[in-house]
Every structure is written in C-alpha cells, then in structure tokens.
Design a protein around this motif. Structure first.
Motif, short mmCIF file in Angstrom:
data_model
loop_
_atom_site.label_atom_id
_atom_site.label_comp_id
_atom_site.label_asym_id
_atom_site.label_seq_id
_atom_site.Cartn_x
_atom_site.Cartn_y
_atom_site.Cartn_z
N ALA A 54 0.81 -1.39 0.70
CA ALA A 54 0.27 -0.11 0.04
C ALA A 54 0.90 1.28 0.05
O ALA A 54 0.62 2.17 0.77
N ASN A 55 1.62 1.23 -0.51
CA ASN A 55 2.78 2.28 -0.31
C ASN A 55 2.34 3.53 -1.54
O ASN A 55 1.58 3.69 -2.12
N ARG A 56 3.32 4.85 -1.04
CA ARG A 56 2.31 5.95 -1.48
C ARG A 56 3.66 5.77 -2.97
O ARG A 56 4.31 4.98 -2.80
N PRO A 57 3.50 6.25 -4.11
CA PRO A 57 4.41 6.83 -5.01
C PRO A 57 5.87 7.37 -4.72
O PRO A 57 6.43 6.76 -5.27
N SER A 58 5.34 8.44 -3.92
CA SER A 58 6.90 8.98 -3.03
C SER A 58 8.06 7.68 -2.70
O SER A 58 8.80 7.91 -2.76
N GLU A 59 7.08 6.70 -2.08
CA GLU A 59 7.63 5.62 -1.30
C GLU A 59 8.32 4.59 -2.71
O GLU A 59 9.42 4.14 -2.07
N MET A 60 7.43 4.73 -3.36
CA MET A 60 7.54 3.75 -4.52
C MET A 60 9.12 3.85 -5.19
O MET A 60 10.00 3.30 -5.44
N VAL A 61 8.83 5.13 -5.54
CA VAL A 61 10.77 5.31 -6.40
C VAL A 61 12.05 5.47 -5.79
O VAL A 61 13.09 5.32 -6.04
N ARG A 62 12.06 5.59 -4.60
CA ARG A 62 12.88 5.49 -3.80
C ARG A 62 13.20 4.08 -2.82
O ARG A 62 14.17 4.03 -2.53
N LEU A 63 12.59 3.56 -3.45
CA LEU A 63 12.98 2.09 -2.80
C LEU A 63 14.16 1.04 -3.22
O LEU A 63 13.93 1.57 -4.64
N LYS A 64 15.44 1.04 -2.59
CA LYS A 64 16.35 0.65 -3.55
C LYS A 64 16.56 -1.12 -3.21
O LYS A 64 15.51 -1.76 -2.44
N VAL A 65 16.83 -2.34 -3.93
CA VAL A 65 16.98 -3.06 -4.08
C VAL A 65 17.61 -3.27 -2.05
O VAL A 65 16.79 -4.79 -1.33
N SER A 66 18.40 -2.99 -1.81
CA SER A 66 18.85 -3.19 -0.39
C SER A 66 17.73 -2.99 0.69
O SER A 66 18.09 -3.79 2.08
N ASP A 67 16.64 -2.94 0.44
CA ASP A 67 15.30 -2.54 1.50
C ASP A 67 15.11 -3.48 2.24
O ASP A 67 14.06 -3.65 2.70
N PHE A 68 14.47 -4.49 0.71
CA PHE A 68 13.95 -5.76 1.47
C PHE A 68 15.05 -6.79 1.68
O PHE A 68 16.43 -6.66 1.77
N GLU A 69 14.23 -7.52 2.56
CA GLU A 69 14.53 -8.80 3.04
C GLU A 69 13.84 -9.81 3.47
O GLU A 69 12.69 -10.35 3.70
#
Length: 297
Positions: free
Chosen positions: A157-172
């Motif tokens: 349920a991310n906002r667009p501002s949150e999606m565009v800032r996601l990096k691969v390292s943010d995923f566990e």
C-alpha cells in the motif's frame, strides 16, 4: 593561532548546518509553491497585499464562490501559511488563526456540507486487481519487472513517493519484509510482503541483475535496458496507469480496504500502510462497495 583555527572550524560547521536547514526549507516551500502562486494571482487581481489578512479573504472566496472541497481548502491554507511564515517572515495573529478555523467550519454547515465529502480514486476488488497484474506473469523481461513492481505496490500500500525511493537493499526477502521511507512522516516503516510478491521480486532482481544500491523501480529505455535512477512521481503514476489503466493510489486504497474487510484492525492497517492517524484511514481510505451494505439490510 589555535583559537583562530577553532573559530574557523566552528564557523564552517555552523555554515554547513545553516545550508542544510535552508535546503530543507526550500524543498518544503517548493511543495507548496503552486498553492502560493494561486494566492498571489488572487491578490494581484483584487489589489490585495500578500499577507494573512488577504489569505482570510482568499479562503473565504475559495469556499463561498469557488466552492472548493475541504481537502483543497486545507491544502491552500497550509501552503500559503507556510510561505507567508517561512519565506516572507509574516506570522498570523491569534485572531487571524481563529478566523481561518471559523472559515473551515463552514464545511459543517448545510450550505457547504456537500463539499466536505472526499471524491478520491476508485477502489477495486483485490481479486480483480490481481487478475490484471497476472496478465504480466510471462517470461518476458518487461513483464517480469511490471509484475514485481505492481505486486509490491499493492501489498505494501505504498505511496508513489515511497515506491520511487525503494532500493533493492531495502528488501529482506527471506523475512518477507521491505523497509520503506515514509516521506510525509520522515520515518522508516517495516512492511510485509506475500510469498507471491517475494517470488516476483526475486525473479526481477535475477533477470535484471540488480545490485543492492540500485533503485527497485529505476528507469527502462525503449530497448528495455535498466538504469538505476530515482524517477519522478509523475512518471511513476503514468507508468502504473499505462500498465493497469488506473493510478497507483488505487492500489493503495484497494489494499487498505481489503485488509479492513478481511478483519484487520486499524492499528494493523496503519502499520502496513504507514498512516499515523486512524481517522484518516476511516475517512479517506476504507471504501466499501454497495453490495457490502446490502448484506446488512
């Protein structure tokens, strides 16, 4: 000599601090700039000074003549107030603050009550949205990317501002978790993923050889080549609209509504969506279909 070096060092540290604070203020002012420009044009048209007294006249006109919705009123009030206080150095009096509050109460009167309702983006059934996303469940590179991005956006349920800032390292991915920057709150949130989303993300990372510091969404050229870059929110909105025929906020609202209908309490929904206010969730995000009401008639 030692005192001079120390003095210069302190000066440099303070200058760097001042520059950082100035940069933060400029970024926030830019968010509100369009609202302030509208206010300036109103003042110019009516030969008014650019001050809080004129803001009250402008907000009164916004309600009684322009008949803007409450959400627009609140945005205009916040934007112009920020510019007047932080860019022009003008502060409101207690009486002026009270007058703005009184104008907002017009939306609770019979004449303007209809302007209080929120008409946001459409909420879809999650099953219908997943069917649309699964059209991209193919072996094509572009489809693998699209499906991973859409599933992550839906379930977080991310906002667009949150999606565009996601990096691969943010995923566990082993923990079915992604760490998300909540830009509005200035915090990090730990959000959960489904196994389906985890598998899609893994497939995307492997196919495009993404590295930990790469942006999850990034850019794709017309030949399908990926570049690690933070795209603009408008570009992201256009992408999702092109892929699914609705904006990304539909994914956000759909997921929040689905969690609520599945029995999740408001704190649980807030943890996943990144909301601080339970009232905001109930007023603006929980959307029930007409047939849901029919069950209880």
């Amino acid at each position: 000599m030692g005192e001079k070096v120390l003095s210069f060092g302190n000066y440099k540290l303070n200058a760097e601090k001042d520059e950082t604070i100035k940069s933060i203020k400029i970024k926030k002012a830019d968010v509100y700039k369009p609202d302030f420009q509208l206010f300036e044009r109103f003042c110019s048209k009516h030969y008014l000074g650019v001050d809080f007294e004129s803001l009250i006249v402008y907000l009164h006109d916004s309600v009684t003549k322009a008949k803007v919705r409450l959400s627009t009123f609140n945005r205009r009030a916040a934007g112009v107030k920020y510019w007047l206080k932080n860019v022009h150095g003008i502060s409101p009096t207690e009486e002026q603050e009270l007058e703005i509050t009184m104008l907002r109460k017009l939306y609770s009167t019979e004449d303007y009550l209809r302007l209080k309702s929120m008409h946001g983006v459409q909420v879809e059934k999650q099953s219908d949205v997943l069917r649309l996303i699964d059209r991209y469940d193919t072996a094509e590179d572009k489809d693998i990317r699209i499906r991973a991005i859409c599933l992550v956006n839906l379930y977080t349920a991310n906002r667009p501002s949150e999606m565009v800032r996601l990096k691969v390292s943010d995923f566990e991915l082993d923990k079915r978790t992604v760490h998300v920057q909540l830009i509005k709150q200035g915090e990090m949130a730990r959000k959960r993923l489904t196994l389906e989303a985890v598998q899609a993300v893994k497939k995307y990372i492997i196919r495009f050889n993404l590295q930990p510091d790469d942006f999850f969404v990034g850019k794709i050229d017309k030949w399908g080549n990926y570049t690690s870059a933070q795209i603009k929110e408008d570009s992201y909105n256009s992408m999702i609209k092109k892929w699914l025929d609705f904006p990304p906020y539909t994914l956000r609202k759909t997921q929040i509504t689905t969690m609520y209908k599945n029995g999740a309490d408001i704190p649980t929904i807030a943890k996943q969506s990144g909301h601080k206010s339970a009232q905001t969730i109930m007023q603006h995000y929980i959307k029930l279909h007409a047939e849901d009401v029919d069950e209880f008639l």
